[in-house]
Write a protein that holds these residues in place. Structure first.
Motif, PDB file in Angstrom:
ATOM      1  N   LEU A 178      32.143 -15.937 -11.945  1.00 55.32           N
ATOM      2  CA  LEU A 178      31.241 -15.998 -13.104  1.00 55.32           C
ATOM      3  C   LEU A 178      30.915 -16.412 -13.871  1.00 55.32           C
ATOM      4  CD1 LEU A 178      30.443 -13.130 -14.421  1.00 55.32           C
ATOM      5  CD2 LEU A 178      32.744 -13.165 -15.501  1.00 55.32           C
ATOM      6  N   LEU A 179      31.861 -17.266 -14.144  1.00 56.57           N
ATOM      7  CA  LEU A 179      31.592 -18.559 -15.129  1.00 56.57           C
ATOM      8  C   LEU A 179      30.103 -19.377 -14.714  1.00 56.57           C
ATOM      9  CD1 LEU A 179      31.937 -20.289 -17.611  1.00 56.57           C
ATOM     10  CD2 LEU A 179      33.195 -21.655 -16.189  1.00 56.57           C
ATOM     11  N   VAL A 180      30.452 -19.341 -13.526  1.00 58.52           N
ATOM     12  CA  VAL A 180      28.923 -20.844 -12.462  1.00 58.52           C
ATOM     13  C   VAL A 180      27.937 -20.030 -12.521  1.00 58.52           C
ATOM     14  CG1 VAL A 180      29.012 -21.947 -10.954  1.00 58.52           C
ATOM     15  CG2 VAL A 180      31.326 -22.023 -12.037  1.00 58.52           C
ATOM     16  N   THR A 181      28.042 -19.328 -11.917  1.00 54.18           N
ATOM     17  CA  THR A 181      27.019 -18.353 -11.664  1.00 54.18           C
ATOM     18  C   THR A 181      26.289 -17.526 -13.274  1.00 54.18           C
ATOM     19  OG1 THR A 181      27.990 -16.340 -11.283  1.00 54.18           O
ATOM     20  CG2 THR A 181      27.390 -17.050  -9.733  1.00 54.18           C
ATOM     21  N   SER A 182      26.791 -17.404 -13.594  1.00 52.95           N
ATOM     22  CA  SER A 182      26.030 -17.389 -15.122  1.00 52.95           C
ATOM     23  C   SER A 182      25.656 -18.306 -16.517  1.00 52.95           C
ATOM     24  CB  SER A 182      26.966 -16.393 -16.595  1.00 52.95           C
ATOM     25  OG  SER A 182      28.027 -15.301 -15.752  1.00 52.95           O
ATOM     26  N   LYS A 214      21.560 -19.766 -16.829  1.00 52.38           N
ATOM     27  CA  LYS A 214      21.004 -20.238 -17.971  1.00 52.38           C
ATOM     28  C   LYS A 214      20.672 -21.764 -18.260  1.00 52.38           C
ATOM     29  CE  LYS A 214      23.915 -17.857 -21.799  1.00 52.38           C
ATOM     30  NZ  LYS A 214      25.294 -18.166 -21.886  1.00 52.38           N
ATOM     31  N   VAL A 215      21.281 -22.154 -17.460  1.00 49.31           N
ATOM     32  CA  VAL A 215      20.587 -23.516 -17.205  1.00 49.31           C
ATOM     33  C   VAL A 215      19.229 -23.353 -16.619  1.00 49.31           C
ATOM     34  CG1 VAL A 215      20.863 -25.698 -15.580  1.00 49.31           C
ATOM     35  CG2 VAL A 215      22.784 -25.108 -17.254  1.00 49.31           C
ATOM     36  N   ARG A 216      19.140 -22.761 -15.201  1.00 46.60           N
ATOM     37  CA  ARG A 216      17.389 -22.931 -14.816  1.00 46.60           C
ATOM     38  C   ARG A 216      16.761 -22.492 -15.573  1.00 46.60           C
ATOM     39  NH1 ARG A 216      18.545 -20.362  -9.008  1.00 46.60           N
ATOM     40  NH2 ARG A 216      16.626 -21.253  -8.638  1.00 46.60           N
ATOM     41  N   ALA A 217      17.047 -21.224 -15.907  1.00 42.85           N
ATOM     42  CA  ALA A 217      16.049 -20.964 -17.578  1.00 42.85           C
ATOM     43  C   ALA A 217      15.413 -22.589 -18.839  1.00 42.85           C
ATOM     44  CB  ALA A 217      15.887 -19.104 -17.443  1.00 42.85           C
ATOM     45  N   ASP A 218      16.340 -23.089 -18.560  1.00 44.86           N
ATOM     46  CA  ASP A 218      16.121 -23.844 -19.836  1.00 44.86           C
ATOM     47  C   ASP A 218      14.839 -24.168 -19.990  1.00 44.86           C
ATOM     48  OD1 ASP A 218      16.425 -26.261 -21.371  1.00 44.86           O
ATOM     49  OD2 ASP A 218      18.073 -24.522 -22.412  1.00 44.86           O
ATOM     50  N   LYS A 219      13.919 -24.538 -20.566  1.00 42.22           N
ATOM     51  CA  LYS A 219      12.830 -25.090 -20.504  1.00 42.22           C
ATOM     52  C   LYS A 219      12.816 -26.755 -20.908  1.00 42.22           C
ATOM     53  CE  LYS A 219       9.993 -21.342 -22.583  1.00 42.22           C
ATOM     54  NZ  LYS A 219      10.153 -20.883 -21.540  1.00 42.22           N
ATOM     55  N   GLU A 220      13.656 -27.490 -20.949  1.00 39.72           N
ATOM     56  CA  GLU A 220      14.571 -28.900 -21.335  1.00 39.72           C
ATOM     57  C   GLU A 220      15.235 -28.948 -20.303  1.00 39.72           C
ATOM     58  OE1 GLU A 220      14.614 -30.226 -25.406  1.00 39.72           O
ATOM     59  OE2 GLU A 220      15.344 -28.280 -25.502  1.00 39.72           O
ATOM     60  N   ILE A 221      15.946 -28.403 -19.203  1.00 40.38           N
ATOM     61  CA  ILE A 221      16.631 -29.454 -19.029  1.00 40.38           C
ATOM     62  C   ILE A 221      16.818 -28.494 -17.161  1.00 40.38           C
ATOM     63  CG2 ILE A 221      18.235 -30.389 -19.630  1.00 40.38           C
ATOM     64  CD1 ILE A 221      20.437 -27.848 -19.148  1.00 40.38           C
ATOM     65  N   GLY A 222      16.195 -27.205 -17.067  1.00 44.45           N
ATOM     66  CA  GLY A 222      16.535 -26.710 -15.861  1.00 44.45           C
ATOM     67  C   GLY A 222      15.246 -27.900 -14.536  1.00 44.45           C
ATOM     68  N   HIS A 223      14.438 -27.816 -14.582  1.00 48.14           N
ATOM     69  CA  HIS A 223      13.649 -29.028 -14.045  1.00 48.14           C
ATOM     70  C   HIS A 223      14.829 -29.981 -13.154  1.00 48.14           C
ATOM     71  CE1 HIS A 223      12.845 -31.357 -17.206  1.00 48.14           C
ATOM     72  NE2 HIS A 223      12.763 -32.367 -16.286  1.00 48.14           N
ATOM     73  N   ARG A 232      26.034 -26.773 -24.462  1.00 46.12           N
ATOM     74  CA  ARG A 232      25.836 -25.860 -25.582  1.00 46.12           C
ATOM     75  C   ARG A 232      26.000 -25.046 -23.971  1.00 46.12           C
ATOM     76  NH1 ARG A 232      20.670 -26.088 -27.322  1.00 46.12           N
ATOM     77  NH2 ARG A 232      20.141 -25.249 -25.853  1.00 46.12           N
ATOM     78  N   HIS A 233      24.644 -25.262 -23.691  1.00 46.48           N
ATOM     79  CA  HIS A 233      25.098 -23.637 -22.268  1.00 46.48           C
ATOM     80  C   HIS A 233      26.813 -23.400 -21.612  1.00 46.48           C
ATOM     81  CE1 HIS A 233      20.773 -22.964 -22.795  1.00 46.48           C
ATOM     82  NE2 HIS A 233      20.444 -23.707 -21.914  1.00 46.48           N
ATOM     83  N   TRP A 234      27.384 -24.085 -21.170  1.00 46.98           N
ATOM     84  CA  TRP A 234      28.623 -24.168 -20.524  1.00 46.98           C
ATOM     85  C   TRP A 234      29.402 -23.465 -21.285  1.00 46.98           C
ATOM     86  CZ3 TRP A 234      31.029 -23.717 -16.170  1.00 46.98           C
ATOM     87  CH2 TRP A 234      32.140 -24.095 -16.212  1.00 46.98           C
ATOM     88  N   ILE A 235      29.435 -23.555 -22.757  1.00 47.17           N
ATOM     89  CA  ILE A 235      30.753 -23.518 -24.193  1.00 47.17           C
ATOM     90  C   ILE A 235      30.680 -22.187 -24.299  1.00 47.17           C
ATOM     91  CG2 ILE A 235      31.733 -23.805 -26.555  1.00 47.17           C
ATOM     92  CD1 ILE A 235      31.431 -26.689 -26.033  1.00 47.17           C
ATOM     93  N   GLU A 236      29.273 -21.761 -25.013  1.00 46.66           N
ATOM     94  CA  GLU A 236      28.433 -20.550 -24.727  1.00 46.66           C
ATOM     95  C   GLU A 236      28.492 -19.281 -23.231  1.00 46.66           C
ATOM     96  OE1 GLU A 236      24.127 -20.512 -25.162  1.00 46.66           O
ATOM     97  OE2 GLU A 236      24.554 -21.774 -27.318  1.00 46.66           O
ATOM     98  N   THR A 237      28.342 -20.060 -22.401  1.00 44.39           N
ATOM     99  CA  THR A 237      28.734 -19.051 -21.075  1.00 44.39           C
ATOM    100  C   THR A 237      30.414 -19.110 -21.353  1.00 44.39           C
ATOM    101  OG1 THR A 237      26.702 -19.914 -20.298  1.00 44.39           O
ATOM    102  CG2 THR A 237      28.856 -18.601 -18.984  1.00 44.39           C
TER     103      THR A 237
END
Length: 134
Positions: free
Chosen positions: A14-18, A22-31, A90-95
């Motif tokens: 659940l943690l990793v998939t969630s 977020k990461v894949r959708a992030d405009k700055e790091i998703g690519h 930040r995404h990791w901690i928020e998740t």
């Protein structure tokens, strides 16, 4: 949503998939991820193994994430910076804070902080060596 203890492989899933949604959708790091990873289901399983190994001390993960991330940076034109690791963290901690609480959630935060620093230092050193050789 009520938060729970982080205590099983399914919790890590659940943690990793969630998190990677977020990461894949992030405009700055998703690519970085979307242009590198071609087998997302396989990669998610590898990451679940990685975090299960780190949190529960089971031997499921085999690999060298420092080397792999240094190669990704090289393939991305040596463009990964500490700023990008901050977004990732930040995404990791928020998740984690969305779904989990307790000692293992805190351990997952601290391990991610440590990992992000080690990865950034590895990448920074590689970038420095490359610029000095030019």
């Amino acid at each position: 949503m009520e938060r729970k203890q982080l205590e099983s492989r399914e919790d890590v899933r659940l943690l990793v998939t969630s998190f990677y949604q977020k990461v894949r959708a992030d405009k700055e790091i998703g690519h970085f991820f979307n242009e590198t990873i071609t087998d997302w289901p396989g990669h998610i399983e590898k990451l679940i193994n990685f975090w299960e190994t780190n949190l529960f001390f089971v031997q499921k993960y085999k690999g060298n994430p420092l080397k792999v991330h240094a190669e990704v940076d090289e393939n991305m034109g040596n463009s990964i910076t500490n700023y990008h690791f901050g977004i990732w963290l930040r995404h990791w901690i928020e998740t984690l804070d969305t779904y989990f609480e307790g000692a293992n959630a805190e351990k997952a935060k601290q391990r991610a902080r440590n990992i992000s620093v080690r990865m950034f230092i590895t990448i920074f050193d590689q970038q420095k060596r490359k610029s000095q050789a030019s």
